[in-house]
Design a protein around this motif. Sequence first.
Motif, short mmCIF file in Angstrom:
data_model
loop_
_atom_site.label_atom_id
_atom_site.label_comp_id
_atom_site.label_asym_id
_atom_site.label_seq_id
_atom_site.Cartn_x
_atom_site.Cartn_y
_atom_site.Cartn_z
N TYR A 1 4.47 1.89 -3.35
CA TYR A 1 4.10 1.01 -2.24
C TYR A 1 5.35 0.45 -1.55
O TYR A 1 5.40 0.38 -0.32
CB TYR A 1 3.20 -0.14 -2.71
N THR A 2 6.38 0.10 -2.34
CA THR A 2 7.62 -0.43 -1.75
C THR A 2 8.28 0.63 -0.87
O THR A 2 8.76 0.32 0.23
CB THR A 2 8.59 -0.88 -2.88
N GLN B 1 -4.45 -2.82 -2.64
CA GLN B 1 -3.81 -2.48 -3.92
C GLN B 1 -3.73 -3.72 -4.82
O GLN B 1 -4.01 -3.64 -6.02
CB GLN B 1 -2.40 -1.94 -3.63
N ALA B 2 -3.36 -4.85 -4.21
CA ALA B 2 -3.27 -6.11 -4.98
C ALA B 2 -4.64 -6.47 -5.54
O ALA B 2 -4.76 -6.86 -6.72
CB ALA B 2 -2.74 -7.22 -4.09
N SER C 1 11.17 -7.87 -6.40
CA SER C 1 10.32 -8.09 -5.22
C SER C 1 11.01 -9.01 -4.21
O SER C 1 10.96 -8.76 -3.01
CB SER C 1 8.98 -8.70 -5.65
N MET D 1 -0.32 -4.98 -12.39
CA MET D 1 0.12 -3.96 -11.43
C MET D 1 0.84 -2.83 -12.17
O MET D 1 1.69 -3.09 -13.02
CB MET D 1 1.06 -4.61 -10.41
N TYR E 1 3.62 0.15 -7.73
CA TYR E 1 4.45 -0.83 -7.02
C TYR E 1 5.63 -0.14 -6.33
O TYR E 1 5.92 -0.40 -5.17
CB TYR E 1 4.97 -1.90 -8.01
N PHE F 1 3.83 -10.44 -5.21
CA PHE F 1 3.49 -9.17 -4.54
C PHE F 1 2.85 -9.44 -3.17
O PHE F 1 3.19 -8.78 -2.18
CB PHE F 1 2.55 -8.34 -5.42
N TYR G 1 2.82 -12.90 -10.59
CA TYR G 1 3.09 -11.55 -10.09
C TYR G 1 2.28 -11.27 -8.82
O TYR G 1 2.79 -10.73 -7.84
CB TYR G 1 2.77 -10.51 -11.16
#
Lengths: 130, 283
Positions: free
Chosen positions: B94-95, B75-76, B250, B86, B91, B12, B8
């Motif tokens: 952020y996207t 963030q990651a 993603s 996450m 997520y 990401f 993941y």
Amino acid sequence: MEIALDLEAEVPLFAQLIAQIKRAVSSGELLPGDPLPSIRQLANDLAINNKTVVKAYRLLERDTIIVSKGYRGTFVHADAKAHCDVDVNGSTFDKLEAAVAELREAGVTDSEIRIAFGTVMNAKNERNSQ
Amino acid sequence: MTTIHYLYAAVFLSQVLVVSLHAPTIVARRVRTLLATRPPAEYPKLYPVPIETIEHTLRLYRILNAGIAVLGLAQAAWFYVVDGEMDPTAYAVYTCLQVAPVLLWGQWEKRYFQRMSAGAHSSIRRAQLTPRRLFDFVSPVQLGLVVTTYVGATVSIVFMTAAPIPEPLLTSTFTFTLMTIFNLFFASGLVWLRTPKRSDPHQSHGDRVRTIRAVYQAAVTTIILMNAYVALQSVLTSFEVLRYAGFAASLLVQFFGVAAAKASVLVLGQEDFEVYKADAQRA
């Protein structure tokens, strides 16, 4: 086949469009059965109002230059070439000129002719709107 | 952290780098190449605004993307190093943030062409008397794929409501309705996009057709991928492995990010630059 309209020319845009399509048919660049672009496509490509193209197509259809086949689109009429030389405007002008000359000879005044012409045209418009 | 968490984190990080660094680089490289190979002195109609404005906007666009990339890395680090997982909401937010510069760039391009139109003084307008048909831009195979993936996703949704661990009926109904709305929206878009309004007043007919084809291809690929994603998500939900759908989501976002950058209309499909010279007649 490319067409070009001049926005600053004295000739209205729809008349330029009609003239160029007729010229293309006469010269054989457009053949009977050839498809034409949709109203929206032509209007957007030329960046002009849809109504201008609608008017040009309507008059071309009246003159049997093109034929509209619903959702399938608009095509060059089978007898388009023969009808390209027919001058509807010229013929209308000749007939009106003859009628006006006859009325003048009969002693009708110009203002009476104008009023009568206006009345006849208005009466026709009212009949169409009913 | 387990293997799935590492995977993941990798996907990401890939999304952060592809959408916020790689995609803006594509746009910047294209614009810089354009400025270098087609100078304003030779192609004045191509630049309705001063070069400094273009460079300034490009710089802002890159800074904004770089900032979002840094935020993504932070963030990651927070979620994967500290929390180990996450948060789906974080997520999603952020996207959306990553998409914002793409939309802003699109708006800037729109204004750019509006200025170009305002500055186009020629009174001559040209067009081709050739109708544009649907299959001039997409192949029957592509349209077949759209229908197949839609039917596949529908069958998958219906089948999975009867699976041993069924997807809730409300969720599957909502998914199906949303997918159908998207498909109808894109289908009507395909009809509409065939005859778009002319944004670039100088663009040649060939370039205009190429632009329309590129937009068509992007739209059709989007529908196919979205339908495939819905089918996949439905299957994964029923097998209680929905978290794997995050990978597909993603990757989909990364694909759209690169596709949007490549579809930047400012330099898309332009081949005939003669129309932008000072003495060229309006297309």
